[in-house]
Design an enzyme around this catalytic site. Sequence first.
Site, short mmCIF file in Angstrom:
data_model
loop_
_atom_site.label_atom_id
_atom_site.label_comp_id
_atom_site.label_asym_id
_atom_site.label_seq_id
_atom_site.Cartn_x
_atom_site.Cartn_y
_atom_site.Cartn_z
N TYR A 1 6.34 79.06 52.93
CA TYR A 1 6.61 78.00 52.20
C TYR A 1 5.38 77.11 52.17
CZ TYR A 1 9.99 74.85 50.31
OH TYR A 1 10.72 73.76 49.13
N LYS B 1 12.00 79.35 47.47
CA LYS B 1 13.04 78.38 47.64
C LYS B 1 14.34 79.19 47.86
CE LYS B 1 11.12 74.33 46.51
NZ LYS B 1 11.37 73.07 46.86
N ASP C 1 9.93 72.38 40.18
CA ASP C 1 8.61 72.10 39.73
C ASP C 1 8.34 72.37 38.31
OD1 ASP C 1 8.20 71.72 42.22
OD2 ASP C 1 6.96 73.64 42.62
O1 LIG Z 1 10.80 69.99 48.59
C1 LIG Z 1 9.93 70.64 48.92
O2 LIG Z 1 10.17 71.40 50.04
C2 LIG Z 1 8.68 70.97 48.20
C3 LIG Z 1 8.67 70.37 47.01
O3 LIG Z 1 9.59 70.99 46.10
C4 LIG Z 1 7.46 70.18 46.20
O4 LIG Z 1 7.26 70.34 45.02
O5 LIG Z 1 6.23 69.73 46.95
MN LIG Z 2 8.95 71.32 44.10
#
Ligand SMILES: O=C(O)C[C@H](O)C(=O)O
Ligand SMILES: [Mn+2]
Length: 569
Positions: free
Chosen positions: A116, A188, A260
């Site tokens: 991640y 995710k 995103d």
């Molecule tokens: O929620 C997260 O873990 C990361 C987040 O979605 C992000 O865009 O940085």
């Molecule tokens: Mn994100």
Amino acid sequence: MSSAQEKKNSKFGHLPLSTSGPQETALTGNALLRTPYFNKGSAFTEEERDTFKLHGLLPSNVQTLEEQVRRAYAQYQSRQDDLAKNTFMTSMKEQNEVLYYRLILDHLKEMFSIIYTPTEGDAIANYSRLFRKPEGCYLDIEHMDRIEDDIDQFGGKDDVDLIVVSDGEQILGIGDQGVGAILISVAKLAIYTLCAGIHPARTLPVVLDCGTNNEELLNDDLYLGLRQKRARGERYDEFVDKFVQACRKRYPKAYIHFEDFGLNNARRILDKYTPKMACFNDDVQGTGAVTLAAIMAAFKEAKVEWGDARFVMFGSGTAGTGIADQVSDAIAQETGKSKEEAGQQIWCVDKPGLLLKSKKDELTPAQIPYAREDGDWDKKDHSDLRSVIKEVKPHVLIGTSTKPGAFTKEVVQEMAKHVDRPIIFPLSNPTRLHEAKPQDLFDWTDGKALVATGSPFPPVKHNGKEYDISPISNGTGSGLLPDVTDVREISVHIAKNVIQQAVKEDLAQEKDIPTDDAELEEWIREQMWDAKYRPLKLVEHENANAFARGEAGAASHQRMGSFNWTARL
Ligand SMILES: O=C(O)C[C@H](O)C(=O)O
Ligand SMILES: [Mn+2]
Ligand SMILES: NC(=O)c1ccc[n+]([C@@H]2O[C@H](COP(=O)([O-])OP(=O)(O)OC[C@H]3O[C@@H](n4cnc5c(N)ncnc54)[C@H](O)[C@@H]3O)[C@@H](O)[C@H]2O)c1
């Protein structure tokens, strides 16, 4: 799994998502070994080797999952750097899903940052160079008319519970990544499985390829996505809508998670579809919820009251305004103030400085409720963060700006002049974009700062003691938030509360939900997918041979042979 099977295996009778009991498949031999959901590799038992014609395809020694995890972990450790470790994990997932998830669950804290943020960000930026095998569903704006057919390959109408979709415009803090965004949807969903036990074969990662404005990708001969500028306006909206309608038709029970999307689309799309269907934007709502949880924990420690608390948001885009909305809801709920009044406790800063009402035309709809009266700031400097901090004297400072190092020593020490325990959350991902480093925040405030970050950081040292830093991202945490190793039990606790609230509001669709707390928890646990091998049962099917040779219609897809797929056969 048939519902008769579910009944037999559950003490609670019929469970829609039961994860217990044997898994049925028509696959044998190599086709079975190549199907990551069923493959057990060296852990196939002698009986399974007989039944599924695996003798001759495996070395003779039968191993346990624990032994496999030991070997896989040693292989993982031997990889030189984080990106190589990430690639190793991706190929592990392509081979054996149970082993992939077991390996991570046994080393959750260590591996989170590999599968991640921040390492997944590097994997996404290098998507077209590292590409080996596709995973998930690729939809492109040049072929809108076949969306329904394209998403139809992933199961029957009851087979998909959760869809994560990204258009790749604002991946983490690294901007437009075009088709590489498929990996944020994949990552995710892996987090959902690890942290909440969502069944991995009942999920669908999707990328909406609308082109890209990333010149590096457009000029890269190896780029795998549409080599054209991003579509905007009506055509873009039509594409998203066709996708959403296709999902509603093909997988009517699936919940859609938007991830995103760019600043001008994320909130707009969420607002458009929320009244009509079960959907969620993680950057707006997920970030808001987890940040609020960390603020609540920090308030206990710092003894701040909601009615007096002042907040500065630095970077008021998708995540920043999402947090502001949840914070103002919390203030309103805790104090009885109206949401408008509550919003007066939040000051939003973006590139030009404090958001002001006179600049309304330049603000996004989500920013407007937080814009301040110009008259109140006539004589005060509001062009930079430090000046705003000096005037507002906030208890909480949150960074979602993608501007690394924006929380300078001067900014932080200005804040520390006015409050005993500055609560500071630099949340911009990946790590290199954080507004400050936790160790600096401790050093500059003599250990008084209460800190949570966007990506994982090592513990900080102060006066000979070590302090954990909470990463605020889906499901991870330590320090201000519970430790990530407890995440599955925390998910049970959250699910219990959500279910009880749904029952109270007469929204629950399931019947026979246990009313007793402990029974309800057990009911939830039983439906969580865990990384363990389940017995396999061979089912006959007329297409099984064609299927094994890869000739059956849906067999071209990597998800073939998952329990959904065979259930369709
Ligand atoms: O929620 C997260 O873990 C990361 C987040 O979605 C992000 O865009 O940085
Ligand atoms: Mn994100
Ligand atoms: N930790 C988490 O849980 C979490 C969740 C979501 C987003 N994030 C991070 O937050 C960051 C922003 O994500 P987003 O989806 O909101 O992006 P976004 O593009 O929607 O918003 C970014 C905002 O920051 C502003 N900004 C850019 N440069 C700035 C500067 N120099 N000074 C002040 N403001 C500036 C932009 O104008 C925009 O309003 C990313 O790094 C993302 O990884 C973290």
